[in-house]
Design a protein around this motif. Structure first.
Motif, PDB file in Angstrom:
ATOM      1  N   ASP A 129       0.875  -1.264  -0.041  1.00 54.95           N
ATOM      2  CA  ASP A 129       0.079  -0.083   0.004  1.00 54.95           C
ATOM      3  C   ASP A 129       0.901   1.278  -0.126  1.00 54.95           C
ATOM      4  O   ASP A 129       0.795   2.207  -0.946  1.00 54.95           O
ATOM      5  CB  ASP A 129      -0.810   0.118   1.284  1.00 54.95           C
ATOM      6  N   ALA A 130       1.850   1.264   0.911  1.00 59.89           N
ATOM      7  CA  ALA A 130       2.891   2.409   0.964  1.00 59.89           C
ATOM      8  C   ALA A 130       3.691   2.609  -0.387  1.00 59.89           C
ATOM      9  O   ALA A 130       3.852   3.707  -0.588  1.00 59.89           O
ATOM     10  CB  ALA A 130       3.677   2.179   2.254  1.00 59.89           C
ATOM     11  N   ILE A 131       4.177   1.529  -0.659  1.00 65.79           N
ATOM     12  CA  ILE A 131       4.975   1.608  -2.157  1.00 65.79           C
ATOM     13  C   ILE A 131       4.086   2.047  -3.251  1.00 65.79           C
ATOM     14  O   ILE A 131       4.502   3.028  -3.852  1.00 65.79           O
ATOM     15  CB  ILE A 131       5.434  -0.048  -2.365  1.00 65.79           C
ATOM     16  N   VAL A 132       2.710   1.598  -3.458  1.00 64.22           N
ATOM     17  CA  VAL A 132       1.834   2.097  -4.488  1.00 64.22           C
ATOM     18  C   VAL A 132       1.623   3.703  -4.178  1.00 64.22           C
ATOM     19  O   VAL A 132       1.584   4.419  -5.215  1.00 64.22           O
ATOM     20  CB  VAL A 132       0.404   1.262  -4.433  1.00 64.22           C
ATOM     21  N   GLU A 133       1.478   3.874  -2.937  1.00 64.26           N
ATOM     22  CA  GLU A 133       1.258   5.328  -2.692  1.00 64.26           C
ATOM     23  C   GLU A 133       2.551   6.195  -3.255  1.00 64.26           C
ATOM     24  O   GLU A 133       2.276   7.439  -3.660  1.00 64.26           O
ATOM     25  CB  GLU A 133       1.145   5.598  -1.100  1.00 64.26           C
ATOM     26  N   GLN A 134       3.612   5.924  -3.265  1.00 61.32           N
ATOM     27  CA  GLN A 134       4.766   6.615  -3.789  1.00 61.32           C
ATOM     28  C   GLN A 134       5.235   6.460  -4.965  1.00 61.32           C
ATOM     29  O   GLN A 134       5.247   7.369  -5.585  1.00 61.32           O
ATOM     30  CB  GLN A 134       6.123   6.031  -2.971  1.00 61.32           C
ATOM     31  N   ILE A 135       4.715   4.958  -5.670  1.00 58.67           N
ATOM     32  CA  ILE A 135       5.088   4.949  -7.184  1.00 58.67           C
ATOM     33  C   ILE A 135       3.998   4.925  -8.005  1.00 58.67           C
ATOM     34  O   ILE A 135       4.389   4.800  -9.132  1.00 58.67           O
ATOM     35  CB  ILE A 135       6.195   3.612  -7.268  1.00 58.67           C
ATOM     36  N   GLY A 136       2.798   4.867  -7.570  1.00 57.72           N
ATOM     37  CA  GLY A 136       1.717   4.714  -8.492  1.00 57.72           C
ATOM     38  C   GLY A 136       1.385   3.131  -8.757  1.00 57.72           C
ATOM     39  O   GLY A 136       2.011   2.207  -8.547  1.00 57.72           O
ATOM     40  N   LYS A 137       0.585   3.116  -9.807  1.00 55.04           N
ATOM     41  CA  LYS A 137       0.209   1.704 -10.196  1.00 55.04           C
ATOM     42  C   LYS A 137       1.047   1.109 -11.616  1.00 55.04           C
ATOM     43  O   LYS A 137       0.572   0.247 -11.926  1.00 55.04           O
ATOM     44  CB  LYS A 137      -1.269   1.388 -10.172  1.00 55.04           C
ATOM     45  N   LYS A 138       2.365   1.684 -11.544  1.00 53.14           N
ATOM     46  CA  LYS A 138       3.240   1.319 -12.444  1.00 53.14           C
ATOM     47  C   LYS A 138       4.047   0.469 -12.192  1.00 53.14           C
ATOM     48  O   LYS A 138       4.863   1.162 -10.946  1.00 53.14           O
ATOM     49  CB  LYS A 138       3.436   2.469 -13.475  1.00 53.14           C
ATOM     50  N   ASN A 139       4.811  -0.657 -12.508  1.00 50.91           N
ATOM     51  CA  ASN A 139       5.662  -1.092 -11.728  1.00 50.91           C
ATOM     52  C   ASN A 139       5.489  -1.818 -10.413  1.00 50.91           C
ATOM     53  O   ASN A 139       6.441  -2.298  -9.985  1.00 50.91           O
ATOM     54  CB  ASN A 139       7.046  -0.349 -11.709  1.00 50.91           C
ATOM     55  N   ASN A 140       4.416  -1.866  -9.943  1.00 52.61           N
ATOM     56  CA  ASN A 140       4.097  -2.214  -8.582  1.00 52.61           C
ATOM     57  C   ASN A 140       4.362  -3.668  -8.516  1.00 52.61           C
ATOM     58  O   ASN A 140       5.062  -4.127  -7.553  1.00 52.61           O
ATOM     59  CB  ASN A 140       2.707  -1.694  -8.036  1.00 52.61           C
ATOM     60  N   CYS A 141       4.180  -4.372  -9.585  1.00 52.93           N
ATOM     61  CA  CYS A 141       4.243  -5.896  -9.619  1.00 52.93           C
ATOM     62  C   CYS A 141       5.759  -6.413  -9.665  1.00 52.93           C
ATOM     63  O   CYS A 141       6.031  -7.316  -9.107  1.00 52.93           O
ATOM     64  CB  CYS A 141       3.551  -6.425 -10.828  1.00 52.93           C
ATOM     65  N   THR A 142       6.501  -5.372 -10.065  1.00 59.59           N
ATOM     66  CA  THR A 142       8.127  -5.529 -10.250  1.00 59.59           C
ATOM     67  C   THR A 142       8.540  -5.609  -8.654  1.00 59.59           C
ATOM     68  O   THR A 142       9.364  -6.512  -8.337  1.00 59.59           O
ATOM     69  CB  THR A 142       8.957  -4.558 -11.137  1.00 59.59           C
ATOM     70  N   PHE A 143       8.128  -4.495  -7.996  1.00 55.38           N
ATOM     71  CA  PHE A 143       8.615  -4.519  -6.550  1.00 55.38           C
ATOM     72  C   PHE A 143       8.107  -5.673  -5.706  1.00 55.38           C
ATOM     73  O   PHE A 143       8.812  -6.429  -5.161  1.00 55.38           O
ATOM     74  CB  PHE A 143       7.978  -3.221  -5.823  1.00 55.38           C
ATOM     75  N   CYS A 144       6.835  -6.155  -6.065  1.00 55.77           N
ATOM     76  CA  CYS A 144       6.105  -7.178  -5.196  1.00 55.77           C
ATOM     77  C   CYS A 144       6.679  -8.516  -5.537  1.00 55.77           C
ATOM     78  O   CYS A 144       6.883  -9.233  -4.727  1.00 55.77           O
ATOM     79  CB  CYS A 144       4.424  -7.044  -5.642  1.00 55.77           C
ATOM     80  N   GLY A 145       7.122  -8.656  -6.910  1.00 57.31           N
ATOM     81  CA  GLY A 145       7.614  -9.787  -7.109  1.00 57.31           C
ATOM     82  C   GLY A 145       9.039 -10.189  -6.674  1.00 57.31           C
ATOM     83  O   GLY A 145       9.311 -11.266  -6.110  1.00 57.31           O
ATOM     84  N   VAL A 146       9.907  -9.168  -6.798  1.00 57.66           N
ATOM     85  CA  VAL A 146      11.289  -9.203  -6.299  1.00 57.66           C
ATOM     86  C   VAL A 146      11.068  -9.138  -4.618  1.00 57.66           C
ATOM     87  O   VAL A 146      11.908 -10.004  -4.047  1.00 57.66           O
ATOM     88  CB  VAL A 146      12.060  -7.689  -6.439  1.00 57.66           C
ATOM     89  N   PHE A 147      10.299  -8.314  -3.923  1.00 54.81           N
ATOM     90  CA  PHE A 147      10.088  -8.543  -2.557  1.00 54.81           C
ATOM     91  C   PHE A 147       9.571  -9.832  -2.278  1.00 54.81           C
ATOM     92  O   PHE A 147      10.090 -10.560  -0.986  1.00 54.81           O
ATOM     93  CB  PHE A 147       9.186  -7.275  -1.862  1.00 54.81           C
ATOM     94  N   ARG A 148       8.610 -10.365  -2.899  1.00 56.63           N
ATOM     95  CA  ARG A 148       7.846 -11.750  -2.454  1.00 56.63           C
ATOM     96  C   ARG A 148       9.025 -12.962  -2.538  1.00 56.63           C
ATOM     97  O   ARG A 148       9.186 -13.780  -1.750  1.00 56.63           O
ATOM     98  CB  ARG A 148       6.944 -12.082  -3.308  1.00 56.63           C
ATOM     99  N   ARG A 149       9.754 -12.895  -3.711  1.00 57.54           N
ATOM    100  CA  ARG A 149      10.813 -13.753  -3.803  1.00 57.54           C
ATOM    101  C   ARG A 149      11.762 -13.892  -2.527  1.00 57.54           C
ATOM    102  O   ARG A 149      12.049 -15.231  -2.206  1.00 57.54           O
ATOM    103  CB  ARG A 149      11.808 -13.696  -4.986  1.00 57.54           C
TER     104      ARG A 149
END
Ligand code: SF4
Ligand code: ZN
Ligand code: ZN
Length: 353
Positions: A129-149
């Protein structure tokens, strides 16, 4: 018209048409063939050995819920001798992951397995939620995928497991083959059909549902009345994957074997030695100790971008250079705790770099 009898046992009434083969079969035969095919995938690839501690990556969705149920069933039926755990990652997505984690907590009771939940907030100091607040809804899945792994590996390390199994199914793998072809990513194409992957010092990861059709997983969950969560993430998923998915569904409608055929095609590709050699050697991240092909792992790079308020650009190597040009990372940014060397997962301040 007389009811059709099951084409496998010839005894019971057929109540479903198997998406993978088109056979008209009864419910019990469907359960049995589905489970047996997963058992064969496991045994033919020699995924486990007795005594292995195995974490099931559990999101509360249909794939991982069915995986947990089937792993438990097969472990008991064939005496695999595995210690099974549920491992969930809480990305911090209000209205989505909080609800799906409630499902996982019920699954813990239903399947009687220990559950570990690790959150992005504990590990990185940021929720999605905080990441999307900062970067918007573009590239959010890149952050999420790297962090989840990385979160899965760290959660698994804290459970001291040898192996993580995930609910990726045949449709997911066929989609990835198509995407890698469409992107010309031949190195990834060579790896994406492997049932089991293992880095230098990371825990094994495998996909026992590699040949299981998504439609059959849904059918299995439905007929077994399994408790799963079916809402999509509120942040838009990868649009490119969405196109690959639609294309694959169209192919499947015309010819159901398309999914397996694409996986087999992916398996048969031989990646040239020079392409394999061009891949960067694995080392460990200088900041957090996680495996990486650069000085800093992707999660540390993305986290640094978030902390410095430059996150939307920190995905490519060039963007990394731009960030470096701004000077070294300030000492007071959050960093990820050292991999495996500390039992706790509290976010450390200041930076270790
Ligand atoms: Fe994360 Fe994207 Fe999946 Fe949502 S759709 S859980 S943001 S990877
Ligand atoms: Zn039958
Ligand atoms: Zn790192």
């Amino acid at each position: 018209m007389a009811p059709t009898s099951c084409s496998l046992c010839r005894d019971a009434k057929a109540i479903l048409k198997r998406p993978k083969t088109g056979q008209q079969i009864c419910k019990n035969c469907f359960f049995f063939v589905f489970e047996t095919e997963v058992h064969h995938t496991i045994t033919e690839s020699e995924l486990f050995k007795p005594g292995d501690r195995v974490a099931i990556g559990a999101s509360g969705g249909k794939d991982s819920t069915v995986l947990a149920y089937v792993m438990k069933t097969l472990n008991e039926r064939y005496n695999y001798g595995l210690d099974l755990f549920l491992l969930s990652i809480d990305e911090g997505i209000t209205g989505y992951r909080d609800d799906s984690l409630e499902t996982v907590k019920r699954n813990q009771q239903q399947y009687d397995m220990p559950l570990k939940i690790l959150s992005y907030d504990e590990l990185y100091g940021w929720t999605m939620d905080a990441i999307v607040e900062q970067i918007g809804k573009k590239n959010n899945c890149t952050f999420c995928g790297v962090f989840r792994r990385q979160a899965l590996d760290r959660g698994a390390a804290s459970l001291k497991v040898d192996h993580i199994v995930t609910g990726h199914n045949a449709d997911d793998i066929a989609e990835t083959v198509l995407m890698n072809i469409m992107r010309g990513d031949i190195a990834r194409l060579g790896r994406c059909t492997s049932i089991c992957t293992q880095g230098e010092d990371t825990i094994k990861r495998s996909k026992p549902f590699k040949y299981a059709y998504e439609k059959e997983i849904v059918m299995y969950a439905y007929f077994k009345k399994l408790d799963y969560f079916s809402t999509e993430c509120i942040y838009s998923p990868d649009a490119y994957r969405g196109h690959a998915r639609t294309f694959l569904k169209d192919l499947e409608a015309a010819r159901p074997s398309a999914i397996i055929d694409i996986i087999h095609s992916g398996e048969a590709f031989e990646v040239k030695e020079e392409i394999k050699a061009a891949q960067k050697a694995q080392q460990t991240c200088k900041r957090c100790g996680y495996m990486s092909s650069n000085d800093l792992c992707k999660a540390c790079t993305l986290l640094e971008g978030l902390e410095r308020g430059m996150a939307s650009s920190v995905i490519t190597d060039r963007a990394r250079k731009n960030m470096d040009a701004m000077g070294p990372a300030p000492d007071n940014i959050r960093t990820i705790p050292l991999f495996r060397s500390t039992p706790t997962i509290a976010v450390e301040l200041p930076s270790q770099s």
